[in-house]
Every structure is written in structure tokens, then in C-alpha cells.
Design a protein around this motif. Sequence first.
Motif, PDB file in Angstrom:
ATOM      1  N   LEU A   1      -4.692  -5.959   3.255  1.00  0.00           N
ATOM      2  CA  LEU A   1      -4.354  -6.351   1.892  1.00  0.00           C
ATOM      3  C   LEU A   1      -5.569  -6.920   1.166  1.00  0.00           C
ATOM      4  O   LEU A   1      -5.766  -6.679  -0.033  1.00  0.00           O
ATOM      5  N   GLY A   2      -6.384  -7.681   1.895  1.00  0.00           N
ATOM      6  CA  GLY A   2      -7.623  -8.184   1.306  1.00  0.00           C
ATOM      7  C   GLY A   2      -8.551  -7.047   0.899  1.00  0.00           C
ATOM      8  O   GLY A   2      -9.163  -7.074  -0.176  1.00  0.00           O
TER       9      GLY A   2
ATOM     10  N   ILE B   1     -17.290  -8.197   1.059  1.00  0.00           N
ATOM     11  CA  ILE B   1     -15.966  -8.780   1.309  1.00  0.00           C
ATOM     12  C   ILE B   1     -14.941  -7.691   1.632  1.00  0.00           C
ATOM     13  O   ILE B   1     -14.228  -7.753   2.644  1.00  0.00           O
ATOM     14  N   GLY B   2     -14.862  -6.686   0.761  1.00  0.00           N
ATOM     15  CA  GLY B   2     -13.901  -5.614   0.988  1.00  0.00           C
ATOM     16  C   GLY B   2     -14.181  -4.839   2.259  1.00  0.00           C
ATOM     17  O   GLY B   2     -13.262  -4.492   3.005  1.00  0.00           O
TER      18      GLY B   2
ATOM     19  N   PHE C   1       0.155  -7.983  12.314  1.00  0.00           N
ATOM     20  CA  PHE C   1       0.245  -9.056  11.312  1.00  0.00           C
ATOM     21  C   PHE C   1      -1.134  -9.394  10.752  1.00  0.00           C
ATOM     22  O   PHE C   1      -1.358  -9.359   9.541  1.00  0.00           O
ATOM     23  N   SER C   2      -2.069  -9.729  11.629  1.00  0.00           N
ATOM     24  CA  SER C   2      -3.420 -10.057  11.160  1.00  0.00           C
ATOM     25  C   SER C   2      -4.094  -8.838  10.547  1.00  0.00           C
ATOM     26  O   SER C   2      -4.842  -8.954   9.563  1.00  0.00           O
ATOM     27  N   GLY C   3      -3.825  -7.648  11.104  1.00  0.00           N
ATOM     28  CA  GLY C   3      -4.388  -6.441  10.524  1.00  0.00           C
ATOM     29  C   GLY C   3      -3.882  -6.202   9.117  1.00  0.00           C
ATOM     30  O   GLY C   3      -4.627  -5.763   8.232  1.00  0.00           O
ATOM     31  N   TYR C   4      -2.598  -6.494   8.896  1.00  0.00           N
ATOM     32  CA  TYR C   4      -1.994  -6.336   7.575  1.00  0.00           C
ATOM     33  C   TYR C   4      -2.674  -7.268   6.561  1.00  0.00           C
ATOM     34  O   TYR C   4      -2.970  -6.875   5.419  1.00  0.00           O
ATOM     35  N   ILE C   5      -2.942  -8.512   6.959  1.00  0.00           N
ATOM     36  CA  ILE C   5      -3.572  -9.483   6.054  1.00  0.00           C
ATOM     37  C   ILE C   5      -4.952  -8.995   5.622  1.00  0.00           C
ATOM     38  O   ILE C   5      -5.298  -9.018   4.430  1.00  0.00           O
ATOM     39  N   PHE C   6      -5.758  -8.544   6.587  1.00  0.00           N
ATOM     40  CA  PHE C   6      -7.095  -8.057   6.244  1.00  0.00           C
ATOM     41  C   PHE C   6      -7.023  -6.771   5.419  1.00  0.00           C
ATOM     42  O   PHE C   6      -7.849  -6.558   4.522  1.00  0.00           O
TER      43      PHE C   6
ATOM     44  N   LEU D   1      -2.828   0.400  -1.317  1.00  0.00           N
ATOM     45  CA  LEU D   1      -2.296  -0.451  -2.380  1.00  0.00           C
ATOM     46  C   LEU D   1      -3.364  -0.862  -3.374  1.00  0.00           C
ATOM     47  O   LEU D   1      -3.062  -1.488  -4.393  1.00  0.00           O
ATOM     48  N   GLN D   2      -4.607  -0.509  -3.094  1.00  0.00           N
ATOM     49  CA  GLN D   2      -5.670  -0.748  -4.063  1.00  0.00           C
ATOM     50  C   GLN D   2      -5.406   0.009  -5.363  1.00  0.00           C
ATOM     51  O   GLN D   2      -5.858  -0.414  -6.438  1.00  0.00           O
ATOM     52  N   VAL D   3      -4.664   1.118  -5.292  1.00  0.00           N
ATOM     53  CA  VAL D   3      -4.422   1.922  -6.491  1.00  0.00           C
ATOM     54  C   VAL D   3      -3.552   1.182  -7.506  1.00  0.00           C
ATOM     55  O   VAL D   3      -3.925   1.057  -8.671  1.00  0.00           O
TER      56      VAL D   3
END
Length: 353
Positions: free
Chosen positions: A192-193, A79-80, A185-190, A102-104
Motif C-alpha cells: 500500500l505504501g 521510498i516507493g 499482513f506486513s507485505g500488504y502494508i508495504f 491501487l496506485q491507479v
Amino acid sequence: MLGILYAALGAFTFALNNVAMRRGVVTGSVLQGMALTVPIGGLSFLVMTIAFGELHQLVVFPMAALTWLACQGVVHFVIGRYCNYKSNQLMGVNLTAPVVQLQVPFAMMLAVVMLHEKFTVLQAIGSALMLGGSFITQGITQGNAGKGKRKASVRLTAATPIPTVPSQEELAAPAPKPIFRPRTFSGYIFALGAAMCYGGSPLMARQAFLDAPDISTAAGGCLAYTAATLFFLLILLKPGSWADIKSMKRENLPWFLSSAVLVAISQAFVYASLAVAPLMVVTPILQLSLVFRLFLSQLINRDHEVMNTAVLIGAFTAVLGSIMVSLDTEELTTLVDLPRSLAHFLDYRLAGH
């Protein structure tokens, strides 16, 4: 100290893996890359387990540790990784990296809540810097993109010149390279995931090794990759998946293969660091991969990345935050000779035991 060394080596190999995968997905698909990296990663860990003489440990894992490793393998390696590769494809490594950073803060939040690790004012400041680095990169970059669009609209409204017949020199000149335009935008969503998955998976690995302290990291990685590979096989049941993989271009194969080997080596270093050092020390050091990625992407993917002042400011702000998070307050006081009152303030425990 050994855990810090392993984490730094893991950061470098992870950065090189991301750059190689980015080059592959420029003309290939994310599914093609994962079809090689997931099973080859598992095979690489199996080879390491055999080479270290630890094959027998695969059948002696406690059920609790086995469950944690299986969950970690699916969350991180499937997933990651998909979210990370997809965001790299959409907006490039340089723009994706500060967001994945932001994973940190996410990992630290889980470490405090579930492992009751210490969280101080110094670490809170470092987390804020990392978050700020992500927004600096995205905000300024999108602002520049908006200016570019406005300039383009102005040019379109200007008077169109009368076309002329191109000369022989103009016809013989090479065509200009296409400019990479990120889909933020879509790159940001993925991204963050990916940050959420990458932030949560070290906690699972750390918990697994706490439940099985005498088990080797190579054997643990082999089991995690086995679970990830089995889960990935279910994804391939989706119609059209095999056709996508079979359409892989020959020029992309070396990039995907090198990425598969590098990500296995990176994970080996990560497992080794988590086995000998706390999560709160290992996770921030791994974020130095952001700096490595900036320089490696300029060497390998210069035409397929966004590189500007915003990217550099955001990246180094995030790295500064990583260093502040990883430093112990006593070590910082020794290095900088902080006043005692300031040292006590930075070491104030906001959460944890």
C-alpha cells in the motif's frame, strides 16, 4: 499513440525488473538491491542524456520543474521502491502486484484534484474493478492459508506413527524444496505504501514537464535520480547499512544488476510517455505490467511465488479495470457499438473540467 507504445514498453520492462529483483531478495536484502539500482539507474540516465546530446539541459531547468523532479525522484526511486521491494520479499510479486495496482485510483484522484483532468463513470467503474481485483487476490489467498493451517492442526492431533529407519533409496532421494509461505499482513502494508508513492510520483513528473515543456525526458530522469541518490546516501548513515551491503552474495549480484538496468530503461519509457500523453492515459496502461509479471514470475521464480486461481482472477480483474480507465468513451462506443444512452451515462463527468 506514441505515448501508449512508450507506456506499454515501460510496463514490460518494469515487470521484468520486479521479477529480477524478487529473485535477488529471496536470499539477499532490500537494502542490497537498492544500493545497486538507485545509483546505477542515475548513471544509466546520465549515459542516455549524453548519448542524446542533452547534457547542457541539466543546468537550464526552471526551479519549479527541478523541485518537482527532485521530489518525484525521492518519492518514487527511494521510498516507493523500498516499499515495493520489501513487499515483494515478504509475499512475492504475484500477491504484491494487485495491491500496488491501487496506485491507479490514487493517481487519478490526485490528477482530478490538482490537474483538473476528467473523471467519468467509466473510469469510476474501472477503478472499482481494480480495487476489487486486489481484494479478491488477498481475500481468497488468505482464506486458503487459513484452511491450510486448520488442516495442519488436524494432522498434528492425529496419532503419531512409530518412526521407521529410512531405506537407502529414501536417503539418496533429494530433499524437497521449501514451500514459500507469504507474510501477507506486513507485505500488504508495504504494498500500500508503494501504491501511494507510485501513484503520486507520475503527477510530480507530469507537472515538471508542464513547467519545462522543452526539456528532454532523459535529462529530467537524470535530475530525479540524482536527487534520489543523494537522499539514499543519507539512509546509508544508519549503523549497519554498509555491513549489510558488503555481505551481498555473489549469486544475487546478476539479479540486482539486471534489475538496476531494467528499472532505468522502464523509467525512461515512463518519462517519454508522460511527456507526450496525459497522466490519465499513461498510468492505467502501465498497469499491464501485472500481466507480464504473472507470466515472467512463472518462468523465473516458480518456486518463490504464490500462483493459484485467486491470483489469476484478481490480476485479470485489475487489468480489465485498467483498460476501462484508459479507454475513452467514444473509442469504447466505436469498438462495442454501445447504445447512445449507455454511452452518455458512461461518459458522465463526475469530476474535473
